[in-house]
Scaffold this motif. Structure first.
Motif, short mmCIF file in Angstrom:
data_model
loop_
_atom_site.label_atom_id
_atom_site.label_comp_id
_atom_site.label_asym_id
_atom_site.label_seq_id
_atom_site.Cartn_x
_atom_site.Cartn_y
_atom_site.Cartn_z
N GLU A 134 -6.73 7.96 7.11
CA GLU A 134 -5.88 6.89 6.99
C GLU A 134 -6.65 5.56 7.20
OE1 GLU A 134 -1.52 5.10 8.61
OE2 GLU A 134 -2.27 7.22 9.00
N VAL A 135 -6.40 4.51 6.53
CA VAL A 135 -6.82 3.18 6.94
C VAL A 135 -6.42 2.57 8.36
CG1 VAL A 135 -7.23 0.64 6.21
CG2 VAL A 135 -6.85 2.62 4.52
N ARG A 136 -7.49 2.28 9.02
CA ARG A 136 -7.46 1.81 10.42
C ARG A 136 -6.93 0.43 10.49
NH1 ARG A 136 -11.96 5.29 11.76
NH2 ARG A 136 -11.35 6.92 12.43
N GLY A 137 -6.21 -0.31 11.33
CA GLY A 137 -5.92 -1.54 11.37
C GLY A 137 -4.69 -1.85 10.46
N SER A 138 -4.79 -2.98 9.66
CA SER A 138 -3.80 -3.22 8.98
C SER A 138 -3.83 -2.45 7.60
CB SER A 138 -3.80 -5.24 8.48
OG SER A 138 -2.92 -5.15 7.63
N ARG A 139 -2.65 -2.16 7.02
CA ARG A 139 -2.71 -1.42 5.94
C ARG A 139 -2.73 -2.29 4.53
NH1 ARG A 139 1.75 3.45 6.62
NH2 ARG A 139 0.77 4.69 8.44
N ALA A 140 -2.69 -3.61 4.89
CA ALA A 140 -2.71 -4.66 3.80
C ALA A 140 -4.08 -4.60 3.05
CB ALA A 140 -2.47 -5.79 4.31
N LYS A 141 -5.07 -4.36 3.93
CA LYS A 141 -6.44 -4.27 3.45
C LYS A 141 -6.65 -3.06 2.62
CE LYS A 141 -8.79 -2.46 7.31
NZ LYS A 141 -9.99 -2.63 8.64
#
Length: 251
Positions: free
Chosen positions: A57-64
């Motif tokens: 899963e993408v770490r930090g903001s999922r917007a990126k």
């Protein structure tokens, strides 16, 4: 490059190699237990370690997170004891050369990894130069490709990178040299680094360090591609040997 300094009258380089001969290559897969995939590569005295984590899963903001593909995150660094031109007083992972290498590595891997199979996910690739003696960029690309294969990440094919330069003897035509060492790189002549997907022949990186007339470019490019082919033959044997051992253990 000064031809007399790099190639003897008998046609040998300072380290005893022929112009088209690669340095000795050794590689191992699965060297880091906590990584999803890892590889260790020696090319001459240049030693590189690569690790892959993910897809996750993408770490930090999922917007990126791209909605249609995986996000590739690449980080390159050099150990404080690596030597060569990589040594810095500041933390090696923060130096400019490592940052440039990470950007180039990401560009190469984005053309090799089937990122569309893992939308809204992230793949981390970490590469560290343990010893620098020429060809660090190429070794980093090749080690990262091995680590991705070890992690089982789907790819368009194995990715390898090699280098070539040009020696200019006082008498005779220019001579292309494969797989430059640090001493040969320090001679200051043009250096070409290419990365290829050998299965398809696709060229995913072509970096030239200095201006080179187009008539002299082709021999250097041909030599760099032959270096990639030779390196791929060695690394393909390493991968196949690892697969045979894994299959034997599972039987």
């Amino acid at each position: 490059m000064a031809g007399l300094e790099l190639v003897s009258d008998a046609g040998f380089r300072a380290d005893g190699r022929r112009p088209d001969e690669l340095r000795k290559v050794r590689a191992r897969l699965g060297v880091l237990a906590r990584a999803d995939g890892s590889a260790y590569l020696e090319q001459g005295n240049t030693k590189v370690l690569a690790a892959v984590y993910g897809p996750h899963e993408v770490r930090g903001s999922r917007a990126k997170a791209p909605p249609d593909r995986a996000l590739l995150s690449c980080r390159c660094s050099s150990a404080p004891f690596a030597g060569g031109g990589e040594r810095r007083r500041r933390p090696p992972q923060g130096d400019r050369r490592s940052g440039e290498r990470a950007l180039l590595l990401r560009g190469v891997l984005e053309g090799a990894v089937l990122t569309h199979l893992y939308p809204r996910s992230q793949i981390d690739v970490h590469v560290q130069v343990l010893q620098a003696d020429g060809g660090e960029l190429g070794a980093s690309v090749s080690a990262a490709g091995l680590a991705l294969l070890d992690a089982g990440v789907p790819m368009r094919g194995a990715v390898v990178a090699g280098s070539a330069g040009l020696a200019e003897p006082p008498a005779g035509p220019p001579l292309a040299l494969a797989d430059l060492s640090a001493a040969e790189e320090a001679a200051g002549g043009p250096r070409l680094v290419v990365a290829t997907l050998p299965a398809s022949g696709h060229l995913s990186l072509c970096q030239l360090s200095a201006r080179l007339h187009q008539e002299r470019l082709q021999p250097v490019l041909d030599m760099a591609q032959r270096a990639c082919q030779g390196l791929h033959a060695v690394l393909d044997a390493v991968v196949r040997d690892r697969l045979r051992r894994d299959t034997a253990m599972n039987e």
